[in-house]
Write a protein that holds these residues in place. Sequence first.
Motif, short mmCIF file in Angstrom:
data_model
loop_
_atom_site.label_atom_id
_atom_site.label_comp_id
_atom_site.label_asym_id
_atom_site.label_seq_id
_atom_site.Cartn_x
_atom_site.Cartn_y
_atom_site.Cartn_z
N SER A 185 0.81 -1.22 0.00
CA SER A 185 0.00 0.00 0.00
C SER A 185 0.85 1.28 0.00
CB SER A 185 -0.91 0.01 1.23
OG SER A 185 -0.12 -0.06 2.43
N THR A 186 2.16 1.16 0.13
CA THR A 186 3.03 2.33 0.20
C THR A 186 2.96 3.16 -1.08
OG1 THR A 186 4.55 1.08 1.62
CG2 THR A 186 5.38 3.12 0.64
N LYS A 187 2.85 4.47 -0.90
CA LYS A 187 2.81 5.38 -2.04
C LYS A 187 4.12 6.18 -2.12
CE LYS A 187 -1.53 4.43 -3.03
NZ LYS A 187 -1.90 3.69 -4.24
N LEU A 188 4.44 6.59 -3.32
CA LEU A 188 5.60 7.45 -3.51
C LEU A 188 5.31 8.82 -2.92
CD1 LEU A 188 8.28 6.77 -5.02
CD2 LEU A 188 7.39 8.08 -6.95
N ALA A 189 6.29 9.40 -2.23
CA ALA A 189 6.09 10.71 -1.58
C ALA A 189 6.37 11.83 -2.58
CB ALA A 189 7.00 10.83 -0.36
N TRP A 190 5.37 12.13 -3.41
CA TRP A 190 5.52 13.21 -4.40
C TRP A 190 5.55 14.57 -3.70
CZ3 TRP A 190 5.75 12.98 -9.81
CH2 TRP A 190 5.64 11.69 -10.37
N PRO A 191 6.26 15.54 -4.24
CA PRO A 191 6.23 16.89 -3.67
C PRO A 191 4.81 17.46 -3.68
CG PRO A 191 8.04 16.66 -5.24
CD PRO A 191 7.21 15.43 -5.37
N ASP A 192 4.46 18.20 -2.64
CA ASP A 192 3.11 18.78 -2.51
C ASP A 192 3.03 20.09 -3.29
OD1 ASP A 192 0.58 19.47 -1.78
OD2 ASP A 192 1.12 20.07 0.27
N THR A 193 2.17 20.13 -4.29
CA THR A 193 1.98 21.37 -5.07
C THR A 193 0.56 21.90 -4.92
OG1 THR A 193 1.37 20.06 -7.03
CG2 THR A 193 3.70 20.66 -6.79
N SER A 194 -0.14 21.40 -3.89
CA SER A 194 -1.54 21.80 -3.71
C SER A 194 -1.68 23.27 -3.32
CB SER A 194 -2.20 20.92 -2.65
OG SER A 194 -1.53 21.06 -1.39
N THR A 195 -0.61 23.88 -2.83
CA THR A 195 -0.69 25.29 -2.39
C THR A 195 -0.51 26.27 -3.55
OG1 THR A 195 1.67 25.27 -1.85
CG2 THR A 195 0.13 24.73 -0.08
N PHE A 196 -0.30 25.73 -4.76
CA PHE A 196 -0.12 26.62 -5.91
C PHE A 196 -1.42 27.39 -6.19
CE2 PHE A 196 -0.56 27.65 -10.38
CZ PHE A 196 0.67 28.21 -10.69
N LYS A 197 -1.29 28.69 -6.34
CA LYS A 197 -2.46 29.51 -6.72
C LYS A 197 -1.98 30.78 -7.42
CE LYS A 197 -2.94 32.05 -2.35
NZ LYS A 197 -3.88 32.42 -1.27
N VAL A 198 -2.82 31.25 -8.32
CA VAL A 198 -2.53 32.49 -9.04
C VAL A 198 -2.90 33.66 -8.14
CG1 VAL A 198 -3.03 33.85 -11.09
CG2 VAL A 198 -2.97 31.35 -11.23
N GLU A 199 -1.91 34.55 -7.91
CA GLU A 199 -2.13 35.65 -6.96
C GLU A 199 -2.60 36.94 -7.64
OE1 GLU A 199 1.17 35.19 -3.68
OE2 GLU A 199 1.87 34.33 -5.57
N ASN A 200 -2.22 37.12 -8.90
CA ASN A 200 -2.74 38.26 -9.67
C ASN A 200 -2.52 37.96 -11.15
OD1 ASN A 200 -0.06 39.24 -10.57
ND2 ASN A 200 0.22 39.79 -8.40
N HIS A 201 -2.98 38.86 -12.00
CA HIS A 201 -2.84 38.68 -13.44
C HIS A 201 -2.07 39.86 -14.03
CE1 HIS A 201 -6.24 36.09 -12.34
NE2 HIS A 201 -5.88 35.34 -13.38
N ASP A 202 -1.03 40.30 -13.30
CA ASP A 202 -0.28 41.49 -13.71
C ASP A 202 0.72 41.23 -14.83
OD1 ASP A 202 -1.66 42.76 -11.74
OD2 ASP A 202 -0.02 42.76 -10.27
N LEU A 203 1.03 39.96 -15.11
CA LEU A 203 2.05 39.68 -16.10
C LEU A 203 1.57 38.60 -17.09
CD1 LEU A 203 4.96 40.50 -16.88
CD2 LEU A 203 5.80 38.69 -15.38
N PRO A 204 0.52 38.90 -17.85
CA PRO A 204 0.04 37.90 -18.81
C PRO A 204 0.97 37.80 -20.02
CG PRO A 204 -1.20 39.93 -19.04
CD PRO A 204 -0.26 40.14 -17.88
#
Length: 813
Positions: free
Chosen positions: A199-218
């Motif tokens: 049942s062991t899973k690979l410990a992938w890096p956590d990227t769940s905190t990624f979010k777009v903070e503004n749209h100043d540089l499209p």
Amino acid sequence: MKVSFNWLKQYISTDLDAVTVGEILTDTGLEVEKTTESMSIKGGLEGLFIGEVLTKEPHPDADRLNITTVNVGGEPQQIVCGAPNVAVGQKVVVAIPGTTLYTEEGESFKIKKSKIRGVESLGMICGADEIGFGGAHDGIMVLDADAIAGTPAPEYFKVEKDTQIEIGLTPNRADAMGHIGVARDLLAAFKYKGITPVSTKLAWPDTSTFKVENHDLPISVEVLNSEACPRYCGVSISGIKVEESPEWLQNKLRSIDLSPINNIVDITNFVLHEYGQPLHAFDADKIEGKKVIVKTLASETKFTTLDDTERSLHEEDLIISNSSEGMCIAGVFGGAKSGITNETVNVFLESAYFNPVSIRKTAKRHGLNTDASFRFERGIDPNLTIEALKRAALLIKEVAGGTISSEITDNYPNPIKNFKFSVNKDRISLLCGVEFKENEIEDILSYLEIEVLATNGSILELEVPAYRVDVQREADIAEEVLRIYGFNNVLIPEKLNTSISYRPKLDKEKQQNYISDWLASVGYFEAMSNSLTKSDYVDIAKSDNIKEVFSVKMLNPLSTELDVMRQTLLFNALEAVRLNQNYGTENVKLFEFGKIYQKFESGYNEEEHLCIVISGRVQEELWNSNNDKVSFYNIKGITEGILNRLGIWKNGNISATENQLLEDGLTYKIAKKKVADTGWIRNDIKNHFGLKNDVFVALINWDVVLELMSMNKVKFKELTKFPAVKRDLSLLLDDAITFEEIETIAKKCDRKLLKEVSLFDVYKGKNMEKGKKSYAVRFILQDENKTLKDKEIEKVMHKIQTSITELLKAELR
């Protein structure tokens, strides 16, 4: 590929040591070539301690030196110090006698107890550059006031001990080109061996905190060549600060022998070696029109890369451009104008999947081999681009600040699907030579993330992840199952079945080994060189038999040094002679069996040849050896020795060579077929390779030799019981007459009794008439059925003597 053991353990937990893990990796097909103990700082700061400066007094005999006493955890030590910034109360790094220091430049030196201008010094107060930290040497390294005297430096600086694992990665294993890929394979092996729960899973890096903070540089993205670039992703980050990377990041890169550059570039390299996904960071302010265009440019367009080299682009080279010019050779090398500098504030981060064939061709055309091209041209995971992009963006925020200032652009018009096909379990067992337990194959496949969609008796319907580009058929599945099962676990059968096979009368391998063994026994070494060589050798050859029009050219050469098939073995041999010479071995004796390749109007032609080269001295330099250098007669003797040993030099013919690679020499023909050229190489060829000594060479057409051997009828006859008779003649001859003429005349006189003619003495000089010479010739006569009588002997000798004197105007002495 280099892997850090500590880094690897971030994704898979294990108590096993690095050597054991290396053995498991090797068993699963990721061959570990070596493991090396390493530390985040070379030498690990062993023998260094934190000290406190207690006193400081001027040196009585030196204006720039001070005598200090330093507390390093025991009795205070007297140390003479020349640093201008040393002061009482400072916390410093002290090297005690016996310590070896390693500088950032790779130099090392040992600290000894010594006297400096008459004052005893029991160690050294160190500067940052003297212990491998780098920086300018403008004084000693002063630590924070809360540092505790006597603390070992490795403990204070948190020196990391690690093991570097070097894997000889085969080209098909694109899935294991990052630490996570290696960990994924290791986890499958652990599950099968019971080291880790299923049942062991690979410990992938956590990227769940990624979010777009503004749209100043499209920054918009347009892909004009989706065949060469099936997927292109990007995101903008604004307000970053380019500076030195934090210690943890530098240590990670150093653990795999990468040099840190700056925090942004280091993050892209970190994610590359973590996920196996190459990234590229552009200075967003240098992207004109705020638009990225993925396209090809016109042929011969000039483009300057990061190494300040101007390159002429091919019409198929994929380029990452802005609205007005190219910025990067896609997947291969960055451009000089768009890269990250210390002044960069805004970044556009690229994560893409490029067509492996397109990248491979571009990299080879420009002679470039980068970490990115290495991975792209083998085929990375097309479905990992977004995850790697998020990981890099979050790490950049962590180490360089800034805000994520655009949505992630994902241009992926035709998603690459997983591979689906069926396999037969019975066939897999047969291929592996293993009787697997029930569901054992299915379990192994699940550990490898290969999904079993359906089962119908022994037929399995499978879905293989897109990142496993090397697994697309039944034989590949058998290999996957077997490498996890363990090649070493396959039992060797106790019974060996075989059948009688037809063996040709002339065994080519046996004859080749026979000559190889003989050459080795007389001091020659066998060489094995690449069949690919460089086309420039055609110009050097200046030969009617070696021309550019005859070259078999590579459609996709590995490099400009390996762009054609060889037309002769000679240049490979000369490269070997040069290599030996450069390493100080001037006495060279080499031979090589190999094919040569040519293209004619009638089609392609391959021939097996044997090349022999000698250069330098006949014998190695010893007290009892002479200084004779090898000569033409050495190579001539070897050539004739081979032809005689193979039994084909009975009615051969020798003439002056016309081989244009040679300055001079001989051509050997048998049954009107050219067998060999021997001689010495032309001076211009010798000079081109930078060779000091003359090189003598034999170029033997081995296919012709074998053909002649097949025609050679071996007959056996009984050894004669009757004695042979020797008779000698001493002849006075003109200088121009050769022994060959004497031998030919003698054999015409009698072919039945005359068995051998030899020359055993030659005299020219004092008391000899000008233009004359003396030959002492021996004749051996023998009758196979009876003992020869004097009358018979005299009759033959009289005929020989008369013919020689009449035809050659010879005189008996």
